[in-house]
Write a protein that holds these residues in place. Sequence first.
Motif, short mmCIF file in Angstrom:
data_model
loop_
_atom_site.label_atom_id
_atom_site.label_comp_id
_atom_site.label_asym_id
_atom_site.label_seq_id
_atom_site.Cartn_x
_atom_site.Cartn_y
_atom_site.Cartn_z
N LYS A 67 -4.81 7.05 -0.90
CA LYS A 67 -4.33 5.72 -0.52
C LYS A 67 -4.38 4.88 -1.79
O LYS A 67 -5.42 4.80 -2.45
CB LYS A 67 -5.22 5.12 0.56
N VAL A 68 -3.27 4.26 -2.14
CA VAL A 68 -3.16 3.46 -3.36
C VAL A 68 -2.86 2.02 -2.97
O VAL A 68 -1.88 1.76 -2.29
CB VAL A 68 -2.05 4.03 -4.29
N GLN A 69 -3.72 1.11 -3.43
CA GLN A 69 -3.56 -0.30 -3.11
C GLN A 69 -3.54 -1.13 -4.37
O GLN A 69 -4.32 -0.88 -5.30
CB GLN A 69 -4.74 -0.80 -2.25
N LEU A 109 1.07 6.06 -8.49
CA LEU A 109 0.35 5.18 -9.42
C LEU A 109 1.32 4.44 -10.33
O LEU A 109 1.19 3.23 -10.53
CB LEU A 109 -0.63 5.99 -10.26
N ASP A 110 2.31 5.14 -10.86
CA ASP A 110 3.30 4.52 -11.73
C ASP A 110 4.05 3.40 -11.00
O ASP A 110 4.24 2.31 -11.54
CB ASP A 110 4.31 5.54 -12.24
N ASP A 111 4.46 3.65 -9.77
CA ASP A 111 5.18 2.64 -8.99
C ASP A 111 4.32 1.42 -8.69
O ASP A 111 4.78 0.28 -8.76
CB ASP A 111 5.72 3.23 -7.69
N ALA A 112 3.06 1.65 -8.37
CA ALA A 112 2.15 0.54 -8.08
C ALA A 112 1.93 -0.32 -9.32
O ALA A 112 1.93 -1.55 -9.24
CB ALA A 112 0.81 1.07 -7.56
N VAL A 113 1.78 0.31 -10.49
CA VAL A 113 1.60 -0.44 -11.74
C VAL A 113 2.88 -1.21 -12.06
O VAL A 113 2.83 -2.38 -12.46
CB VAL A 113 1.23 0.50 -12.91
N GLU A 114 4.02 -0.58 -11.88
CA GLU A 114 5.30 -1.24 -12.15
C GLU A 114 5.48 -2.47 -11.24
O GLU A 114 5.97 -3.50 -11.68
CB GLU A 114 6.45 -0.26 -11.93
N HIS A 115 5.07 -2.34 -10.01
CA HIS A 115 5.24 -3.44 -9.04
C HIS A 115 4.29 -4.60 -9.32
O HIS A 115 4.68 -5.76 -9.27
CB HIS A 115 5.04 -2.91 -7.62
N SER A 116 3.03 -4.31 -9.62
CA SER A 116 2.04 -5.39 -9.76
C SER A 116 1.68 -5.73 -11.20
O SER A 116 1.13 -6.79 -11.46
CB SER A 116 0.75 -5.00 -9.02
N GLY A 117 1.94 -4.81 -12.12
CA GLY A 117 1.57 -5.04 -13.51
C GLY A 117 0.12 -4.74 -13.81
O GLY A 117 -0.35 -4.96 -14.93
N GLU A 118 -0.62 -4.25 -12.83
CA GLU A 118 -2.04 -3.92 -13.01
C GLU A 118 -2.33 -2.54 -12.43
O GLU A 118 -1.66 -2.10 -11.50
CB GLU A 118 -2.91 -4.92 -12.26
N PRO A 119 -3.37 -1.88 -12.95
CA PRO A 119 -3.76 -0.60 -12.36
C PRO A 119 -4.24 -0.81 -10.92
O PRO A 119 -4.99 -1.75 -10.64
CB PRO A 119 -4.92 -0.11 -13.23
N PRO A 120 -3.83 0.05 -10.00
CA PRO A 120 -4.23 -0.11 -8.60
C PRO A 120 -5.56 0.58 -8.31
O PRO A 120 -6.11 1.30 -9.15
CB PRO A 120 -3.10 0.60 -7.86
N PHE A 121 -6.06 0.37 -7.11
CA PHE A 121 -7.19 1.13 -6.59
C PHE A 121 -6.63 2.39 -5.94
O PHE A 121 -5.63 2.33 -5.24
CB PHE A 121 -7.94 0.33 -5.51
N ARG A 153 1.24 10.16 6.26
CA ARG A 153 2.12 10.96 5.42
C ARG A 153 2.38 10.29 4.09
O ARG A 153 2.31 9.07 3.96
CB ARG A 153 3.46 11.18 6.13
N CYS A 154 2.71 11.09 3.10
CA CYS A 154 3.05 10.62 1.76
C CYS A 154 4.22 9.66 1.83
O CYS A 154 5.16 9.85 2.61
CB CYS A 154 3.40 11.83 0.90
N SER A 155 4.19 8.62 1.01
CA SER A 155 5.28 7.64 0.96
C SER A 155 6.56 8.22 0.35
O SER A 155 7.62 7.62 0.46
CB SER A 155 4.85 6.42 0.13
N MET A 176 0.85 -1.17 0.00
CA MET A 176 0.00 0.00 0.00
C MET A 176 0.90 1.23 0.00
O MET A 176 1.94 1.26 0.64
CB MET A 176 -0.90 0.00 1.23
N TYR A 177 0.48 2.23 -0.74
CA TYR A 177 1.20 3.48 -0.84
C TYR A 177 0.27 4.61 -0.39
O TYR A 177 -0.94 4.51 -0.52
CB TYR A 177 1.61 3.78 -2.29
N TYR A 178 0.88 5.68 0.08
CA TYR A 178 0.14 6.90 0.40
C TYR A 178 0.76 8.04 -0.39
O TYR A 178 1.99 8.07 -0.55
CB TYR A 178 0.21 7.20 1.89
N ALA A 179 -0.08 8.95 -0.88
CA ALA A 179 0.44 10.02 -1.74
C ALA A 179 -0.19 11.36 -1.43
O ALA A 179 -1.39 11.45 -1.18
CB ALA A 179 0.19 9.67 -3.20
#
Length: 57
Positions: free
Chosen positions: A48-50, A13-25, A37-39, A1-4
Motif C-alpha cells: 500500500k503506497v500513500q 512509487l514513481d507515480d506517487a513521487v511524480e504526483h506529490s513531489g515527495e517520497p511516499p510511505f 488488487r494492484c492498481s 493511495m495506490y496498491y501494488a
Amino acid sequence: MYYACEEHSESTLDDAVEHSGEPPFMDRMAEDNLSTRCSYCEQKAVYKVQEKRSHQV
C-alpha cells in the motif's frame, strides 16, 4: 493511495513521487488481505503506497 503487486511496486512509487513531489510511505499489506488488487493489474496487492500528506499516524 495506490496498491501494488511485486511487479508494479517501482512504477507505483514513481507515480506517487511524480504526483506529490515527495517520497511516499510504502507499507507491506497483511498476508490475509485477499481482496485488494494492484492498481496496475489484477494481481493481489502486496504493498500500500500513500502520499505523505494523506498518511495518517
